[in-house]
Write a protein that holds these residues in place. Structure first.
Motif, PDB file in Angstrom:
ATOM      1  N   VAL A 145       0.862  -1.179   0.000  1.00  0.00           N
ATOM      2  CA  VAL A 145       0.000   0.000   0.000  1.00  0.00           C
ATOM      3  C   VAL A 145       0.898   1.228   0.000  1.00  0.00           C
ATOM      4  O   VAL A 145       1.817   1.330   0.817  1.00  0.00           O
ATOM      5  N   TYR A 146       0.641   2.145  -0.919  1.00  0.00           N
ATOM      6  CA  TYR A 146       1.420   3.370  -1.014  1.00  0.00           C
ATOM      7  C   TYR A 146       0.584   4.510  -0.446  1.00  0.00           C
ATOM      8  O   TYR A 146      -0.503   4.817  -0.947  1.00  0.00           O
ATOM      9  N   LEU A 147       1.100   5.101   0.605  1.00  0.00           N
ATOM     10  CA  LEU A 147       0.389   6.142   1.333  1.00  0.00           C
ATOM     11  C   LEU A 147       1.002   7.502   1.058  1.00  0.00           C
ATOM     12  O   LEU A 147       2.220   7.653   1.028  1.00  0.00           O
ATOM     13  N   CYS A 148       0.146   8.466   0.893  1.00  0.00           N
ATOM     14  CA  CYS A 148       0.574   9.851   0.787  1.00  0.00           C
ATOM     15  C   CYS A 148       0.098  10.582   2.044  1.00  0.00           C
ATOM     16  O   CYS A 148      -0.986  10.299   2.571  1.00  0.00           O
ATOM     17  N   ALA A 149       0.907  11.481   2.541  1.00  0.00           N
ATOM     18  CA  ALA A 149       0.536  12.283   3.700  1.00  0.00           C
ATOM     19  C   ALA A 149       0.983  13.714   3.472  1.00  0.00           C
ATOM     20  O   ALA A 149       1.888  13.976   2.679  1.00  0.00           O
ATOM     21  N   SER A 150       0.339  14.635   4.185  1.00  0.00           N
ATOM     22  CA  SER A 150       0.774  16.033   4.092  1.00  0.00           C
ATOM     23  C   SER A 150       0.709  16.672   5.462  1.00  0.00           C
ATOM     24  O   SER A 150      -0.015  16.213   6.355  1.00  0.00           O
ATOM     25  N   SER A 151       1.494  17.707   5.646  1.00  0.00           N
ATOM     26  CA  SER A 151       1.464  18.481   6.889  1.00  0.00           C
ATOM     27  C   SER A 151       1.703  19.945   6.544  1.00  0.00           C
ATOM     28  O   SER A 151       2.289  20.259   5.508  1.00  0.00           O
ATOM     29  N   PRO A 152       1.265  20.839   7.418  1.00  0.00           N
ATOM     30  CA  PRO A 152       1.282  22.258   7.060  1.00  0.00           C
ATOM     31  C   PRO A 152       2.651  22.917   7.057  1.00  0.00           C
ATOM     32  O   PRO A 152       2.879  23.856   6.338  1.00  0.00           O
ATOM     33  N   LEU A 153       3.595  22.393   7.862  1.00  0.00           N
ATOM     34  CA  LEU A 153       4.885  23.051   7.944  1.00  0.00           C
ATOM     35  C   LEU A 153       6.000  22.015   7.838  1.00  0.00           C
ATOM     36  O   LEU A 153       5.736  20.818   7.839  1.00  0.00           O
ATOM     37  N   VAL A 159      10.121  21.136   9.268  1.00  0.00           N
ATOM     38  CA  VAL A 159      10.701  20.517  10.449  1.00  0.00           C
ATOM     39  C   VAL A 159      10.250  21.195  11.732  1.00  0.00           C
ATOM     40  O   VAL A 159       9.978  20.551  12.730  1.00  0.00           O
ATOM     41  N   ALA A 160      10.136  22.490  11.708  1.00  0.00           N
ATOM     42  CA  ALA A 160       9.801  23.225  12.928  1.00  0.00           C
ATOM     43  C   ALA A 160       8.375  22.965  13.372  1.00  0.00           C
ATOM     44  O   ALA A 160       7.471  22.879  12.571  1.00  0.00           O
ATOM     45  N   GLY A 161       8.196  22.828  14.643  1.00  0.00           N
ATOM     46  CA  GLY A 161       6.846  22.698  15.172  1.00  0.00           C
ATOM     47  C   GLY A 161       6.362  21.275  15.226  1.00  0.00           C
ATOM     48  O   GLY A 161       6.905  20.373  14.610  1.00  0.00           O
ATOM     49  N   ASN A 162       5.339  21.055  15.992  1.00  0.00           N
ATOM     50  CA  ASN A 162       4.753  19.722  16.120  1.00  0.00           C
ATOM     51  C   ASN A 162       3.625  19.597  15.126  1.00  0.00           C
ATOM     52  O   ASN A 162       2.467  19.822  15.456  1.00  0.00           O
ATOM     53  N   ASN A 163       3.948  19.272  13.895  1.00  0.00           N
ATOM     54  CA  ASN A 163       2.956  19.300  12.838  1.00  0.00           C
ATOM     55  C   ASN A 163       2.456  17.917  12.524  1.00  0.00           C
ATOM     56  O   ASN A 163       3.213  17.035  12.138  1.00  0.00           O
ATOM     57  N   GLU A 164       1.157  17.759  12.659  1.00  0.00           N
ATOM     58  CA  GLU A 164       0.537  16.472  12.408  1.00  0.00           C
ATOM     59  C   GLU A 164       0.587  16.142  10.934  1.00  0.00           C
ATOM     60  O   GLU A 164       0.380  17.010  10.077  1.00  0.00           O
ATOM     61  N   GLN A 165       0.846  14.879  10.646  1.00  0.00           N
ATOM     62  CA  GLN A 165       0.788  14.388   9.278  1.00  0.00           C
ATOM     63  C   GLN A 165      -0.593  13.804   9.040  1.00  0.00           C
ATOM     64  O   GLN A 165      -1.063  12.963   9.806  1.00  0.00           O
ATOM     65  N   PHE A 166      -1.234  14.229   7.974  1.00  0.00           N
ATOM     66  CA  PHE A 166      -2.559  13.745   7.608  1.00  0.00           C
ATOM     67  C   PHE A 166      -2.398  12.779   6.436  1.00  0.00           C
ATOM     68  O   PHE A 166      -1.793  13.135   5.416  1.00  0.00           O
ATOM     69  N   PHE A 167      -2.953  11.603   6.593  1.00  0.00           N
ATOM     70  CA  PHE A 167      -2.747  10.546   5.609  1.00  0.00           C
ATOM     71  C   PHE A 167      -3.924  10.420   4.649  1.00  0.00           C
ATOM     72  O   PHE A 167      -5.087  10.648   5.018  1.00  0.00           O
ATOM     73  N   GLY A 168      -3.582  10.022   3.428  1.00  0.00           N
ATOM     74  CA  GLY A 168      -4.593   9.673   2.463  1.00  0.00           C
ATOM     75  C   GLY A 168      -5.032   8.223   2.645  1.00  0.00           C
ATOM     76  O   GLY A 168      -4.492   7.512   3.505  1.00  0.00           O
TER      77      GLY A 168
END
Lengths: 108, 116
Positions: B89-97, B99-108
């Motif tokens: 399974v190939y997953l794509c994810a994105s996050s708003p920023l 390295v800096a900050g605790n940025n959640e990754q949202f998965f497809g």
């Protein structure tokens, strides 16, 4: 080497029983740790992160640096908690390193 | 909001054939990730983009895998030629920023690839 270990592939409990999903990590720096959950037919989503020190859906996880553990706990399991749970570590480069996952089955 | 969109959801091909996966991240997220998840394993990062720049492709098998993120929005991951071991399974994810900050990754939802 950076590594996340989840020793249990499957954990089965009855509704109302306590749950503990184990996670151990290996990391030389100061880790950021997360628990992700994937419910049936849904996408992977963040459950909680150690920095927030919060309780989500009754789940908590405490980072124990001495034991290099980040176990996920819930005092009273519910049927809707049945899912795959992944422990993950974020290294200094923003890369997430996942464990192999534990399937939680909560029986009525 | 639809969240991270991936297509196709399923793909079955014969070995040695090419295949491509597409990802549209959440609007405004400048960091995009491609992960591969083998059966019984957790996701493993293949490549990470900040805007259109690939900032970590150390785990991408460059002999057969390639990726692009033109204009820093959509991304395509390609395998050519596919091998039996690429079934995953190939997953794509994105996050708003970045390295800096605790940025959640949202998965497809992922693309399930089967190579026969």
């Amino acid at each position: 080497a950076q590594r996340v270990t989840q020793p249990e592939k499957l954990l089965s409990v009855f509704k109302g029983a306590p749950v503990e999903l184990k996670c151990n990590y290996s990391y030389s720096g100061s880790p950021e740790l997360f628990w992700y959950v994937q419910y049936s037919r849904q996408r992977l989503q963040l459950l909680l992160r150690h920095i927030s020190r919060e309780s989500i859906k009754g789940f908590t996880a405490d980072l124990n640096k001495g034991e290099t553990s980040f176990h996920l706990k819930k005092p009273f399991a519910q049927e809707e908690d049945s899912a795959m749970y992944y422990c993950a570590l974020k290294d200094g480069s923003d890369k997430l390193i996942f464990g192999t996952g534990t399937r939680l089955q909560v029986f009525p | 909001e639809a969240g991270v969109v991936q297509s196709p959801r399923y793909k079955i091909i014969e070995k040695k054939q090419p295949v491509a996966f597409w990802c549209n991240p959440i609007s405004g997220h400048n960091t995009l990730y491609w992960y591969r998840q083998n059966l019984g394993q957790g996701p493993e990062l293949l490549i990470r983009y900040e805007n259109e720049e690939a900032v970590d492709d150390s785990q991408l098998p460059k002999d057969r895998f390639s990726a692009e993120r033109l204009k820093g929005v959509d991304s395509t991951l390609k395998i050519q030629p596919a091998e039996l071991g690429d079934s995953a399974v190939y997953l794509c994810a994105s996050s708003p920023l970045g390295v800096a900050g605790n940025n959640e990754q949202f998965f497809g939802p992922g693309t399930r690839l089967t190579v026969l």
